[in-house]
Design a protein around this motif. Structure first.
Motif, PDB file in Angstrom:
ATOM      1  N   UNK A  32      75.065  43.694 -44.785  1.00 34.36           N
ATOM      2  CA  UNK A  32      74.740  44.189 -43.445  1.00 34.36           C
ATOM      3  C   UNK A  32      73.370  43.622 -43.097  1.00 34.36           C
ATOM      4  N   UNK A  96      76.927  46.010 -48.134  1.00 36.29           N
ATOM      5  CA  UNK A  96      77.821  46.360 -47.043  1.00 36.29           C
ATOM      6  C   UNK A  96      78.598  47.652 -47.163  1.00 36.29           C
ATOM      7  N   UNK A  97      78.599  48.275 -48.316  1.00 37.35           N
ATOM      8  CA  UNK A  97      79.437  49.453 -48.454  1.00 37.35           C
ATOM      9  C   UNK A  97      78.598  50.686 -48.711  1.00 37.35           C
ATOM     10  N   UNK A  98      79.049  51.793 -48.194  1.00 35.30           N
ATOM     11  CA  UNK A  98      78.386  53.062 -48.477  1.00 35.30           C
ATOM     12  C   UNK A  98      77.213  53.330 -47.572  1.00 35.30           C
TER      13      UNK A  98
ATOM     14  N   UNK B 100      75.425  53.250 -41.186  1.00 36.51           N
ATOM     15  CA  UNK B 100      74.398  52.573 -41.960  1.00 36.51           C
ATOM     16  C   UNK B 100      73.194  52.176 -41.112  1.00 36.51           C
TER      17      UNK B 100
END
Lengths: 114, 114
Positions: A32, A96-98, B100
């Motif tokens: 991200x 990118x995750x969580x 995020x």
């Protein structure tokens, strides 16, 4: 290990001129990516974020735009700079995750619009 | 709207004295909290983060922070500061469902006086 680069480090531009700031990340994939602006006394303002190539979300409507032409490249642009665009621009990446991932910041670009 | 408040814009403190930098966040069912440090003309560096578990979090450079859910606070402390701690400190929150996106406070400038 992962590294994040920004350039240029400093930039002085006249009002009405175009802008292109570049951010690249090494050592990770599908990060991200984020663009922040830090104006004097105003903290950090999230401008754009991207969760993938070609996917850009804008947080603040203004004369700036962002693009992500490659997985690890994030570009901040403007067609015509305003005086109010002056500030310290920071790029950041996160895995990118969580929702718990730390954001890692680049060294920043100091932009002065005259 | 989700927010992070750092009431003190500047905190002067003598070298070897203790310091507390205050941070309050808007209440949420699930929130993750961070403290970042920024040295002059550099990007931000993570000091510590709270995700879950023990409410007392220890970070780098001797800093620690305590998550207090009832007071919605996440104050940063150090028992004895050094000249090298002079920097700007940012509190940040990542709210569940925030895609995020981290919300930053406006920052606190810590000035250590010799």
């Amino acid at each position: 290990s992962q590294t994040i680069h920004q350039w240029p480090a400093t930039l002085v531009q006249p009002v009405g001129s175009p802008l292109s700031l570049e951010c690249t990340v090494e050592g990770t994939s599908n990060p991200n990516l984020y663009w922040y602006r830090q104006a004097a006394g105003r903290g950090l303002q999230l401008l754009f974020y991207s969760v993938g190539i070609g996917q850009i979300s804008s947080e603040v409507p203004q004369n700036l735009s962002a693009s992500r032409p490659q997985d690890r490249q994030f570009i901040l642009s403007s067609k015509k700079l305003l005086l109010s665009d002056s500030g310290f621009y920071l790029c950041a990446w996160a895995r990118g995750q969580g929702f718990t991932d730390t954001q890692y910041f680049g060294p920043g670009t100091r932009l002065t619009v005259l | 709207a989700q927010s992070v408040t750092q009431l003190d814009s500047q905190v002067p403190v003598f070298e070897e004295a203790p310091v507390e930098l205050r941070c309050n966040y808007s209440s949420s069912v699930s929130v993750y909290l961070f403290w970042y440090v920024q040295y002059p003309n550099q990007g931000l560096q993570l000091l510590l983060k709270y995700l879950s578990g023990s409410t007392l979090v220890k970070g780098i450079n001797g800093f620690e922070a305590e998550f207090n859910k009832s007071q919605t606070s996440f104050h940063l402390r150090k028992p004895s500061v050094h000249i090298s701690d002079t920097a700007e400190y940012f509190c940040a929150a990542l709210y569940s469902g925030g895609y995020q996106k981290v919300t930053f406070g406006t920052g606190t400038k810590l000035q250590v006086i010799p």
